[in-house]
Design an enzyme around this catalytic site. Sequence first.
Site, PDB file in Angstrom:
ATOM      1  N   SER A 130      80.283 -14.763  32.369  1.00 24.23           N
ATOM      2  CA  SER A 130      79.324 -14.125  31.472  1.00 24.23           C
ATOM      3  C   SER A 130      78.004 -14.864  31.309  1.00 24.23           C
ATOM      4  CB  SER A 130      79.969 -13.948  30.086  1.00 24.23           C
ATOM      5  OG  SER A 130      80.385 -15.198  29.582  1.00 24.23           O
TER       6      SER A 130
ATOM      7  N   ARG B 117      80.502 -20.226  19.867  1.00 19.15           N
ATOM      8  CA  ARG B 117      79.813 -19.751  21.068  1.00 19.15           C
ATOM      9  C   ARG B 117      79.826 -20.869  22.112  1.00 19.15           C
ATOM     10  NH1 ARG B 117      78.411 -15.674  24.480  1.00 19.15           N
ATOM     11  NH2 ARG B 117      76.279 -14.905  24.165  1.00 19.15           N
TER      12      ARG B 117
ATOM     13  N   GLU C 299      72.572  -6.603  28.744  1.00 21.28           N
ATOM     14  CA  GLU C 299      71.865  -6.994  29.960  1.00 21.28           C
ATOM     15  C   GLU C 299      71.748  -5.821  30.940  1.00 21.28           C
ATOM     16  OE1 GLU C 299      70.388  -9.903  30.894  1.00 21.28           O
ATOM     17  OE2 GLU C 299      70.779 -10.826  28.951  1.00 21.28           O
TER      18      GLU C 299
ATOM     19  N   TYR D 264      81.265 -14.162  43.293  1.00 19.76           N
ATOM     20  CA  TYR D 264      82.363 -14.294  42.332  1.00 19.76           C
ATOM     21  C   TYR D 264      82.118 -13.422  41.106  1.00 19.76           C
ATOM     22  CZ  TYR D 264      85.524 -16.092  38.839  1.00 19.76           C
ATOM     23  OH  TYR D 264      86.479 -16.161  37.858  1.00 19.76           O
TER      24      TYR D 264
ATOM     25  N   GLY E 156      87.947 -17.138  25.095  1.00 22.82           N
ATOM     26  CA  GLY E 156      86.514 -17.118  24.816  1.00 22.82           C
ATOM     27  C   GLY E 156      86.222 -16.847  23.348  1.00 22.82           C
ATOM     28  N   GLN E 157      84.945 -16.860  23.019  1.00 22.41           N
ATOM     29  CA  GLN E 157      84.521 -16.605  21.633  1.00 22.41           C
ATOM     30  C   GLN E 157      85.087 -15.281  21.119  1.00 22.41           C
ATOM     31  OE1 GLN E 157      80.198 -16.534  19.670  1.00 22.41           O
ATOM     32  NE2 GLN E 157      80.502 -14.741  20.968  1.00 22.41           N
ATOM     33  N   ASP E 158      84.849 -14.191  21.844  1.00 21.87           N
ATOM     34  CA  ASP E 158      85.282 -12.873  21.378  1.00 21.87           C
ATOM     35  C   ASP E 158      86.797 -12.748  21.392  1.00 21.87           C
ATOM     36  OD1 ASP E 158      82.576 -12.526  21.366  1.00 21.87           O
ATOM     37  OD2 ASP E 158      82.545 -10.816  22.736  1.00 21.87           O
TER      38      ASP E 158
ATOM     39  N   HIS F 210      75.760 -11.610  20.684  1.00 19.86           N
ATOM     40  CA  HIS F 210      76.548 -11.923  19.488  1.00 19.86           C
ATOM     41  C   HIS F 210      76.992 -13.376  19.568  1.00 19.86           C
ATOM     42  CE1 HIS F 210      78.945 -10.033  22.618  1.00 19.86           C
ATOM     43  NE2 HIS F 210      80.022 -10.665  22.177  1.00 19.86           N
TER      44      HIS F 210
ATOM     45  N   LYS G 205      78.246  -5.809  35.791  1.00 22.49           N
ATOM     46  CA  LYS G 205      78.637  -5.105  34.575  1.00 22.49           C
ATOM     47  C   LYS G 205      78.262  -3.625  34.632  1.00 22.49           C
ATOM     48  CE  LYS G 205      80.591  -7.989  31.581  1.00 22.49           C
ATOM     49  NZ  LYS G 205      81.838  -7.688  30.852  1.00 22.49           N
TER      50      LYS G 205
ATOM     51  N   ALA H 237      85.114 -12.329  31.798  1.00 20.84           N
ATOM     52  CA  ALA H 237      83.962 -12.187  32.687  1.00 20.84           C
ATOM     53  C   ALA H 237      83.346 -13.545  32.970  1.00 20.84           C
ATOM     54  CB  ALA H 237      82.899 -11.274  32.065  1.00 20.84           C
TER      55      ALA H 237
ATOM     56  N   TYR I 229      74.946 -10.725  37.182  1.00 20.91           N
ATOM     57  CA  TYR I 229      75.867 -10.448  36.081  1.00 20.91           C
ATOM     58  C   TYR I 229      75.685  -9.015  35.586  1.00 20.91           C
ATOM     59  CZ  TYR I 229      77.472 -10.371  31.213  1.00 20.91           C
ATOM     60  OH  TYR I 229      78.057 -10.030  30.020  1.00 20.91           O
TER      61      TYR I 229
ATOM     62  N   THR J 200      77.480  -4.800  28.238  1.00 20.49           N
ATOM     63  CA  THR J 200      76.469  -5.767  27.822  1.00 20.49           C
ATOM     64  C   THR J 200      75.079  -5.161  27.738  1.00 20.49           C
ATOM     65  OG1 THR J 200      75.306  -7.787  28.513  1.00 20.49           O
ATOM     66  CG2 THR J 200      76.287  -6.480  30.240  1.00 20.49           C
TER      67      THR J 200
END
Length: 384
Positions: free
Chosen positions: A93, A195, A138, A104, A15-17, A190, A164, A91, A160, A136
């Site tokens: 995400s 992304r 969120e 899931y 992923g991005q991160d 971020h 989390k 995740a 989600y 997160t």
Amino acid sequence: MNISQKTAFITGVTGQDGAYLSEFLLKKGYIVHGLKRRTSLFNTDRIDHLYQDPHIDNRNFFLHYGDMTDSTNLIRLIKEIQPDEIYNLAAMSHVAVSFETPEYTGNADGLGTLRILDAVRLLGLENKTRIYQASTSELYGKVQEVPQSETTPFYPRSPYAVAKMYAYWITVNYREAYGMFACNGILFNHESPIRGETFVTRKITRATSKIALGLQDKLFLGNLDAKRDWGHAKDYVRMMWMILQADEAEDWVIATGITTPVRDFVRMAFAETGITLRFEGTGIDEVGIIDSIDVDLYRKNVNQKTAQIPQIGEEVLAVDPKYFRPTEVDLLIGDPTKARTKLGWECKYDLKALVKEMMQSDLKLMQKDQYLKEGGYETLNYFE
């Protein structure tokens, strides 16, 4: 191997991160192991530049197949790797998709974190392995105070975010129950040029680039009034590492402290192409219309040829109710005071620089697509 060399295990490495963190840790001399799900596609574009042939000596970057829903696999890998640090970034995400796949999402995002924590406990690595849990913003959902800090009550508004929230509290519980160095990083939005394409910022920059090049007519979005605290992923992965180097295990807000409406992000993206938008109407009837064009800037950033330039008065954005969430999160803005004062973390990127970098990257990608569609052929360095 240098006995002082640290080993990190990153879930969600593709992923991005995961990509930015892998690059960051490798530059610091770490040995990095990454977890990736098995699919029929390689899905390694973000980390291909880090790949090392298995036959070479002294490798420091390794990929392993696995899944956050498979506890035996996670236990085996952690036992083999013996990591000094685990960064749990894996995740499901995407907030909107979590409403369609809630079971899931809960399994991977919530129980997946438990599987990591319990693997460390069962293997007796509590005193060796430090754990970073990617939390997160969120979690704040229907915000209870502005800005949001480490002490702000949570009010999750999506499957989600609820998953989390379990991951957050099970991390705190294992820290307190077993003395583990386990931390939550409550990351606000971020972004970056890598992304995921379905996330709103990347959706905006890709569509803006296509519209400017005449490859797409219109961009459709949901709630333009939603406000987010957007930072650069590179700044945020640096803070992830700093969290695990701290003297004590704590939970941290990672944010810029500035909030921006989606509508303004759209304005900034179009401005990079020389296009100024005006917005008319309200709610689902709101539209974005080209108000003016800086032709010199357009030709500099978008197309140096005398190609067809978008027309003033052209409608290039509309609201589509299908992109509204069943329960909306209207405002997120983080308070990073603790991170700044205790760890000395600062953002190197502001939003303008972030939008500029994302637009430059997507314009380059779309120009390449346009060139190939017009019958051009690709060379190794034509678009470098």
